[in-house]
Design a protein around this motif. Structure first.
Motif, short mmCIF file in Angstrom:
data_model
loop_
_atom_site.label_atom_id
_atom_site.label_comp_id
_atom_site.label_asym_id
_atom_site.label_seq_id
_atom_site.Cartn_x
_atom_site.Cartn_y
_atom_site.Cartn_z
N VAL A 12 0.81 -1.23 0.00
CA VAL A 12 0.00 0.00 0.00
C VAL A 12 0.84 1.27 0.00
CG1 VAL A 12 -1.79 -1.25 1.24
CG2 VAL A 12 -0.22 0.23 2.51
N LYS A 13 2.15 1.12 0.11
CA LYS A 13 3.03 2.28 0.19
C LYS A 13 2.87 3.16 -1.04
CE LYS A 13 6.71 1.07 2.24
NZ LYS A 13 8.02 0.46 2.53
N GLY A 14 2.72 4.46 -0.81
CA GLY A 14 2.54 5.40 -1.91
C GLY A 14 1.10 5.60 -2.32
N ARG A 15 0.20 4.73 -1.86
CA ARG A 15 -1.23 4.85 -2.20
C ARG A 15 -2.09 5.16 -0.98
NH1 ARG A 15 -3.91 0.52 -3.90
NH2 ARG A 15 -2.58 -1.00 -2.80
N PHE A 16 -1.71 4.64 0.17
CA PHE A 16 -2.48 4.83 1.40
C PHE A 16 -1.75 5.79 2.33
CE2 PHE A 16 -4.86 0.46 1.59
CZ PHE A 16 -5.28 0.65 0.27
N THR A 17 -2.54 6.55 3.12
CA THR A 17 -1.97 7.45 4.10
C THR A 17 -2.72 7.30 5.42
OG1 THR A 17 -1.37 9.06 2.39
CG2 THR A 17 -1.42 9.83 4.68
N ILE A 18 -1.98 7.01 6.48
CA ILE A 18 -2.57 6.93 7.81
C ILE A 18 -2.32 8.26 8.52
CG2 ILE A 18 -0.49 5.89 8.85
CD1 ILE A 18 -2.37 4.28 10.69
N SER A 19 -3.32 8.71 9.26
CA SER A 19 -3.18 9.95 10.03
C SER A 19 -4.05 9.85 11.26
CB SER A 19 -3.59 11.17 9.18
OG SER A 19 -4.94 11.08 8.79
N ARG A 20 -3.88 10.76 12.18
CA ARG A 20 -4.69 10.76 13.39
C ARG A 20 -4.94 12.18 13.85
NH1 ARG A 20 -1.61 7.28 17.63
NH2 ARG A 20 -3.31 7.93 19.01
N THR A 26 -9.52 10.10 16.84
CA THR A 26 -9.82 9.41 15.59
C THR A 26 -8.55 9.17 14.78
OG1 THR A 26 -12.02 10.43 15.52
CG2 THR A 26 -11.19 9.49 13.47
N VAL A 27 -8.49 8.00 14.17
CA VAL A 27 -7.42 7.68 13.23
C VAL A 27 -8.07 7.45 11.86
CG1 VAL A 27 -7.46 5.21 13.76
CG2 VAL A 27 -5.40 6.24 12.80
N TYR A 28 -7.35 7.82 10.81
CA TYR A 28 -7.88 7.75 9.46
C TYR A 28 -6.98 6.90 8.58
CZ TYR A 28 -10.24 11.94 11.19
OH TYR A 28 -10.96 12.83 11.94
N LEU A 29 -7.57 6.37 7.52
CA LEU A 29 -6.79 5.71 6.48
C LEU A 29 -7.33 6.21 5.13
CD1 LEU A 29 -4.52 3.62 5.96
CD2 LEU A 29 -6.34 1.94 5.56
N GLN A 30 -6.56 7.08 4.49
CA GLN A 30 -6.91 7.57 3.16
C GLN A 30 -6.36 6.58 2.15
OE1 GLN A 30 -8.72 10.38 2.13
NE2 GLN A 30 -8.53 9.42 0.12
N MET A 31 -7.24 6.04 1.32
CA MET A 31 -6.85 5.02 0.35
C MET A 31 -7.09 5.54 -1.05
SD MET A 31 -8.36 1.62 2.25
CE MET A 31 -10.06 2.10 1.96
N ASN A 32 -6.03 5.71 -1.81
CA ASN A 32 -6.11 6.19 -3.19
C ASN A 32 -5.64 5.12 -4.15
OD1 ASN A 32 -6.88 8.74 -2.17
ND2 ASN A 32 -4.75 9.42 -2.06
N SER A 33 -5.97 5.31 -5.42
CA SER A 33 -5.56 4.36 -6.48
C SER A 33 -5.87 2.93 -6.07
CB SER A 33 -4.06 4.52 -6.75
OG SER A 33 -3.75 5.84 -7.15
N LEU A 34 -7.09 2.73 -5.62
CA LEU A 34 -7.47 1.41 -5.12
C LEU A 34 -7.46 0.36 -6.22
CD1 LEU A 34 -10.22 2.57 -2.66
CD2 LEU A 34 -8.29 1.09 -2.05
N LYS A 35 -7.11 -0.85 -5.81
CA LYS A 35 -7.01 -1.99 -6.72
C LYS A 35 -7.95 -3.10 -6.25
CE LYS A 35 -2.04 -1.11 -7.23
NZ LYS A 35 -0.68 -1.70 -7.09
N PRO A 36 -8.39 -3.97 -7.13
CA PRO A 36 -9.26 -5.08 -6.69
C PRO A 36 -8.63 -5.90 -5.56
CG PRO A 36 -9.33 -4.91 -9.07
CD PRO A 36 -8.28 -3.93 -8.60
#
Length: 130
Positions: free
Chosen positions: A64-72, A78-88
């Motif tokens: 997931v490196k380069g596509r997902f971002t974890i933040s809080r 609250t903690v978040y997971l931003q997921m971009n360029s998702l794949k099947p």
């Protein structure tokens, strides 16, 4: 004990984005690291990302490196997971987890074992269509 509730999952087309949230309650949120894991059907639950207590350190699985971002946001517990360029192959139930025993060190090359995270949410389904 810490209670965790995930939200934000859903169905998205390949290449799309989703943002997962995990709201925590029960103990001081800013005192422990947080992680995201995922489990696809018939597979083991695997590590996705982790973030340190202050948010200053993050680690990602190679997949997931380069596509997902974890933040809080410690003010919002609250903690978040931003997921971009998702794949099947990102299709899975996503779980947030809290390092309530403070066993986890969020550094590159660190180990992020399921057993080290003492509290878990119920999971949220993410489905990526091709």
């Amino acid at each position: 004990q810490v209670q965790l509730v995930e939200s934000g999952g859903g169905l998205v087309q390949a290449g799309g984005s989703l943002r997962l949230s995990c709201a925590a309650s029960g103990r001081s949120f800013s005192t422990f690291a947080m992680g995201w894991f995922r489990q696809a059907p018939g597979q083991e639950r695997e590590f996705v990302a982790a973030i340190s207590e202050s948010g200053g350190s993050t680690v990602y699985a190679d997949a997931v490196k380069g596509r997902f971002t974890i933040s809080r946001d410690n003010a919002k517990n609250t903690v978040y997971l931003q997921m971009n360029s998702l794949k099947p192959e990102d299709t899975a139930v996503y779980y947030c987890a809290a390092d309530i025993w403070q066993r986890v060190e969020v550094v590159a090359g660190g180990a992020f074992e399921r057993a080290d995270f003492g509290s878990w949410g119920q999971g949220t389904q993410v489905t990526v269509s091709s």
